[in-house]
Write an enzyme that holds these catalytic residues in place. Structure first.
Site, PDB file in Angstrom:
ATOM      1  N   ASP A 289       0.850  -1.193   0.000  1.00 63.67           N
ATOM      2  CA  ASP A 289       0.000   0.000   0.000  1.00 63.67           C
ATOM      3  C   ASP A 289       0.888   1.246   0.000  1.00 63.67           C
ATOM      4  O   ASP A 289       1.580   1.515   0.983  1.00 63.67           O
ATOM      5  CB  ASP A 289      -0.911  -0.006   1.226  1.00 63.67           C
ATOM      6  CG  ASP A 289      -1.941   1.113   1.188  1.00 63.67           C
ATOM      7  OD1 ASP A 289      -1.809   2.032   0.350  1.00 63.67           O
ATOM      8  OD2 ASP A 289      -2.887   1.070   1.994  1.00 63.67           O
ATOM      9  N   ASN A 294       1.016   5.995   5.378  1.00 59.84           N
ATOM     10  CA  ASN A 294       1.614   4.805   5.990  1.00 59.84           C
ATOM     11  C   ASN A 294       3.071   5.024   6.394  1.00 59.84           C
ATOM     12  O   ASN A 294       3.722   4.096   6.884  1.00 59.84           O
ATOM     13  CB  ASN A 294       1.513   3.610   5.037  1.00 59.84           C
ATOM     14  CG  ASN A 294       0.080   3.156   4.839  1.00 59.84           C
ATOM     15  OD1 ASN A 294      -0.764   3.417   5.684  1.00 59.84           O
ATOM     16  ND2 ASN A 294      -0.195   2.505   3.728  1.00 59.84           N
ATOM     17  N   ASP A 308       0.797   0.319   9.070  1.00 51.80           N
ATOM     18  CA  ASP A 308      -0.212  -0.379   8.267  1.00 51.80           C
ATOM     19  C   ASP A 308       0.384  -1.512   7.438  1.00 51.80           C
ATOM     20  O   ASP A 308       0.858  -1.319   6.323  1.00 51.80           O
ATOM     21  CB  ASP A 308      -0.939   0.607   7.344  1.00 51.80           C
ATOM     22  CG  ASP A 308      -2.281   0.036   6.883  1.00 51.80           C
ATOM     23  OD1 ASP A 308      -2.428  -1.198   6.857  1.00 51.80           O
ATOM     24  OD2 ASP A 308      -3.185   0.834   6.558  1.00 51.80           O
TER      25      ASP A 308
END
Length: 453
Positions: A289, A294, A308
């Protein structure tokens, strides 16, 4: 997930299948009504609009964004994934609509939050904390994060999953895809079935916070003793499938790095670039991601906080090998071998080579020029991107050439491209050849078995 949120976005998450289906019905009805109204207006003016023109009205764009943000879960996540993974194949208007979903999520009202935590920890769940902040510090498509202080003085970040998200993943994705198809926003010729299947698989993994906690713990082990990175510590005794408990790690948005000196920007981003290369070639496990939220930055220590790990996935040996070949041949200026590796990975369709050899050659020349340059790469200089985009869009107009790479390649490329976008945002100047070349040297290639080949 971002901590920079407005305090007035509380809306209950539709948690039952009926309520979520009703939400999609409301959205479909609103889009259809908007298309009828816009069609009547254009016909009255003597125009003959296409279905796509009727669908992409400002009103329908707002309806789509608002409703997916309210539904959250897989509905919102798919919008984010499509905007990142297939944006070059979609109308620019749709890409812009879906891109707004990356930073737009409502919060659960306190009563709904309390119900979720009571189901996971029992009715007296508050007794284990000296302080639990009801207003979330971050919110995204699957869950929201709260700060808390235990009676032992531990400061925690607690991610709470929205109710009904896990059970609605498959239906939500199918409903969003159907809606986009029916509204004319997705080309009928584009086969997104493999991407949808992969999205369902990944979202089921992301909705299992026990799995995410384990991935976070394993990632911390890989970076144990290494300076420059911080991974939150897992609290396994408090973690469940719907609640992930970890140490709270302070940091500011990674974008704030742009206020630092050029030397700091280059060193910190270079470190992050090396980490992506290590994920691909050394760990062969990647957090896929690329959301900027993040990553956090600590100005005092220049550490990068990694957050994350729900989208952490293994990198198949064949894919890792294809990337190795593309980069090795690219750095060496061996264009034919680099193109062959791109075809082998699934990034380039053989049909494109046959139908558009001149355009592919121009794109290859641009890429090879960037890979073979000896000086550090200036991520802020995006002049070459326009050439690639123009040639790519010209190829995309040929329906016979439409092609989506294998899903596993899409997830990896999503992280690589997202990292490059962060570098562009920061205007980082990094010795890519040196950093990636070192990782390639330190990480011997994998010998494929017949089953892997």
């Amino acid at each position: 997930m971002s901590e920079d949120r407005k305090p007035d976005r509380y809306r209950a998450v539709p948690s039952s299948r009926l309520s979520r289906l009703s939400g999609f019905g409301k959205l479909a009805g609103g889009v259809a009504g908007g298309m009828l109204a816009e069609g009547a207006r254009k016909f009255a003016a003597g125009e003959r609009p296409s279905l796509q023109e009727l669908a992409l009205t400002p009103g329908n764009a707002q309806r789509l964004t608002n409703q997916l943000s309210q539904l959250r879960g897989a509905a919102m996540k798919l919008g984010q994934m499509i905007s990142l993974d297939a944006g070059d194949l979609l109308p620019p208007e749709l890409s812009a609509i879906l891109a707004t979903l990356r930073d737009q999520a409502n919060f659960m009202p306190p009563r709904q939050l309390d119900k979720v935590l009571a189901e996971e920890w029992g009715k007296d769940w508050r007794r284990q904390f000296l302080r639990f902040e009801p207003h979330p510090i971050a919110a995204a498509s699957i869950g929201q994060v709260h700060r808390a202080l235990t009676r032992d003085g531990d400061e925690l970040a607690i991610k709470v999953q929205y109710p009904g998200v896990r059970d609605s993943i498959d239906a939500d994705i199918d409903n969003v895809a159907s809606l986009l198809r029916l509204s004319g926003l997705l080309p009928k010729e584009l086969d997104i079935a493999p991407l949808l299947a992969a999205a369902k698989e990944q979202l089921h993994e992301e909705a299992n916070y026990l799995r995410e906690g384990e991935q976070m713990r394993l990632y911390a082990e890989r970076l144990a003793g290494e300076r420059g990175f911080v991974v939150p510590r897992l609290y396994p005794d408090m973690t469940t499938r719907q609640v992930l408990v970890m140490s709270y790690e302070a940091g500011e948005p990674i974008e704030n790095l742009e206020t630092q000196s050029q030397d700091v920007i280059d060193e910190v981003f270079g470190r992050l670039l090396s980490l992506v290369a290590r994920e691909l070639f050394e760990f062969r496990v990647m957090q896929t991601d690329p959301n900027f939220a993040n990553f956090r930055f600590r100005a005092d220590t220049q550490d990068i906080v990694l957050l994350d790990f729900g989208a952490t996935r293994p990198v198949e040996p064949r894919l890792s090998g294809a990337y190795r070949a593309m980069l090795t041949h690219g750095f060496a200026g061996e264009r034919e071998k680099a193109v062959a590796a791109a075809v082998d990975s699934g990034f380039v369709n053989r049909v494109v080579l046959e139908r558009h050899p001149d355009r592919v050659e121009r794109m290859t020349d641009v890429i090879m020029a960037e890979l073979t340059r000896k000086e550090p790469f200036d991520f802020g200089d995006r002049a070459f991107v326009a050439v690639l985009r123009d040639e790519g869009m010209a190829i995309a107009r040929d329906k016979a050439s439409w092609h989506l790479p294998p899903p596993e390649a899409v997830f990896v490329q999503r992280k690589v491209s997202g990292t490059a976008l962060l570098g562009a945002r920061l205007k980082a100047v990094v010795d890519v050849r040196g950093r990636v070349g070192k990782v390639l040297t330190d990480s011997p290639p994998v010998t494929l078995t017949p089953a892997q080949d």
